[in-house]
Design an enzyme around this catalytic site. Structure first.
Site, PDB file in Angstrom:
ATOM      1  N   TYR A   1       1.067  -3.256   0.768  1.00  0.00           N
ATOM      2  CA  TYR A   1      -0.077  -3.764   0.071  1.00  0.00           C
ATOM      3  C   TYR A   1      -0.837  -4.622   0.912  1.00  0.00           C
ATOM      4  O   TYR A   1      -1.947  -4.481   0.702  1.00  0.00           O
ATOM      5  CB  TYR A   1       0.841  -5.009  -0.994  1.00  0.00           C
ATOM      6  CG  TYR A   1      -0.254  -5.330  -1.977  1.00  0.00           C
ATOM      7  CD1 TYR A   1      -0.654  -4.591  -2.976  1.00  0.00           C
ATOM      8  CD2 TYR A   1      -0.658  -6.608  -1.823  1.00  0.00           C
ATOM      9  CE1 TYR A   1      -1.824  -4.983  -3.830  1.00  0.00           C
ATOM     10  CE2 TYR A   1      -1.171  -7.283  -2.943  1.00  0.00           C
ATOM     11  CZ  TYR A   1      -1.968  -6.529  -3.784  1.00  0.00           C
ATOM     12  OH  TYR A   1      -2.773  -7.098  -4.741  1.00  0.00           O
TER      13      TYR A   1
ATOM     14  N   VAL B   1      -6.934   7.692  -9.374  1.00  0.00           N
ATOM     15  CA  VAL B   1      -8.138   7.256  -8.200  1.00  0.00           C
ATOM     16  C   VAL B   1      -7.739   7.708  -7.004  1.00  0.00           C
ATOM     17  O   VAL B   1      -8.743   7.931  -6.192  1.00  0.00           O
ATOM     18  CB  VAL B   1      -8.305   5.686  -8.236  1.00  0.00           C
ATOM     19  CG1 VAL B   1      -8.878   5.093  -9.422  1.00  0.00           C
ATOM     20  CG2 VAL B   1      -6.948   5.058  -7.816  1.00  0.00           C
TER      21      VAL B   1
ATOM     22  N   LYS C   1      -4.886  -3.831   1.435  1.00  0.00           N
ATOM     23  CA  LYS C   1      -5.814  -4.736   1.240  1.00  0.00           C
ATOM     24  C   LYS C   1      -6.788  -5.100   2.457  1.00  0.00           C
ATOM     25  O   LYS C   1      -7.838  -5.672   2.182  1.00  0.00           O
ATOM     26  CB  LYS C   1      -5.323  -5.968   0.218  1.00  0.00           C
ATOM     27  CG  LYS C   1      -4.720  -5.553  -1.091  1.00  0.00           C
ATOM     28  CD  LYS C   1      -5.895  -5.138  -1.784  1.00  0.00           C
ATOM     29  CE  LYS C   1      -5.112  -4.781  -3.236  1.00  0.00           C
ATOM     30  NZ  LYS C   1      -6.138  -4.348  -4.155  1.00  0.00           N
TER      31      LYS C   1
END
Lengths: 250, 130
Positions: free
Chosen positions: A155, A64, A159
């Site tokens: 992370y 991706v 997010k």
């Protein structure tokens, strides 16, 4: 059959929450293209499991992080389907480590996969969804975006970025009848969370008001709701699916 | 190769679809923002439709060079500087900038482009037959 005739792309769709989303969408009638990265075997198992389902499913290998590849995949699917109704950005990784020891590679891999990957596929479907005057995007965020955990700066940043992207894009595309929302799961039974669950299983369970770890299917149910016409008046929201973990207090 | 009439007809169709306006509103002198109600995202939509209708590629920012208008090098106190105007002239040979140049307030720029400008823009991209 909420998704009869609908065409969907699910990134990170061979495992975990993404896989549960694929199962849900296909069982409710959608044609789904599963974008997977490395686990070909898992993707093939998923295809076999869904061979008798109402909808249809195919698997496409891609990283991706590759912007050009995202555009190619969307072009290829448009030739086949003529439209893209639903995009679920579920591809995500963790590479936890304390900041003092976090390598640039750990930072980059997580942010590029989670945040840039989401951008790449949102960017690729924006034009066709604008042209067809409709579409739904659901991004997988995390409660980690808003509630701090040690060792997750990469992370949490990725997010948090997804939450911002979701809200800004929702505003941009609302006039074209394109809805953009995010789901922020808490602790869910996936391969990705197994290390944390293993280290602090009971402690985590006790902190969750519903007193149990969530199932991928329970997140997929909310993703499916957001992707469906049941959520026709809902855009720019980040919905927490965490058994009450984020409620705080006593 | 399309004729000028065919170019106009396709542009009219793209504007009707992108902006939800009536066909008879799309006349050459109509401004995209003031008369036809286009907003910034509509320009992107229009570009998508022109690319499809004429099978051409339009680099982002070519029809509506927003990057010039947000560049401090070209904008001072809400007005486009002489260097900015020169850049706009270079980037937008299809547009008539004379009126804008008299009082180049950035906020008014959006109301500059007309349907006729858009026809000239597309004609510069495709070969025209008479």
């Amino acid at each position: 059959m909420r998704f009869e005739g609908k065409k969907a792309i699910v990134t990170g769709g061979s495992r975990g929450i993404g896989r549960a989303c694929v199962v849900r969408l296909v069982r409710e009638g959608a044609a789904v293209a599963v974008v997977y990265h490395q686990n070909r075997q898992a993707a093939e198992q998923l295809l076999a499991e869904l061979s008798d389902a109402r909808g249809s499913v195919c698997a496409i290998q891609a990283d991706v992080r590759d912007y050009q590849r995202a555009a190619e995949i969307v072009d290829q699917l448009l030739q086949q389907w003529q439209r893209i109704d639903i995009l679920v950005n579920s591809a995500g990784i963790i590479q936890d480590g304390l900041m003092g020891a976090m390598t640039p590679e750990q930072w980059r891999d997580v942010v590029e996969t989670n945040l840039f990957g989401t951008y790449n596929y949102c960017r690729a479907v924006t034009q066709p969804m604008m042209m067809q005057r409709g579409g739904v995007i659901v991004n997988l965020s995390s409660t980690a975006a808003e509630f701090a955990s040690r060792g997750q700066v990469n992370y949490a940043a990725s997010k948090g970025g997804i939450n911002g992207l979701t809200r800004a894009l929702a505003k941009e595309l609302a006039a074209r009848n394109i809805r953009v929302n995010a789901v922020a799961p808490g602790m869910i039974e996936t391969d990705m969370s197994q290390v944390v669950r293993g280290l602090a299983g009971d402690q985590i369970r006790n902190a969750i008001p519903l007193r149990r770890i969530g199932k991928p299917e329970e997140v997929a149910a909310v993703v499916a709701f957001l992707a469906s016409d049941d959520a026709a008046y809902l855009t720019g929201q980040v919905i927490r699916v965490d058994g009450g973990l984020s409620l705080g207090g006593y | 190769m399309p004729t000028r009439e065919e170019v106009f007809a396709k542009i009219k169709n793209a504007l009707v679809e992108a902006l939800g306006v009536e066909e008879d509103e799309v006349v050459p002198e109509a401004t995209l923002v003031g008369d036809l109600g286009a907003e910034s995202i509509d320009f992107l939509d229009i570009v998508f439709r022109l690319e499809k209708a004429f099978d051409i590629k339009i680099p982002r920012g070519e029809l509506f060079p927003e990057d010039v208008l947000t560049n401090p090098q070209y904008v001072q106190d809400g007005k486009v500087t002489p260097a900015g105007l020169a850049e706009l002239r270079r980037r937008m040979p299809f547009a008539n900038l004379e009126k804008f140049e008299q009082n180049p307030v950035v906020q008014d720029f959006g109301n500059l482009l007309t349907v006729a400008d858009m026809c000239r823009f597309v004609e510069s991209k495709v070969e025209i037959t008479d």
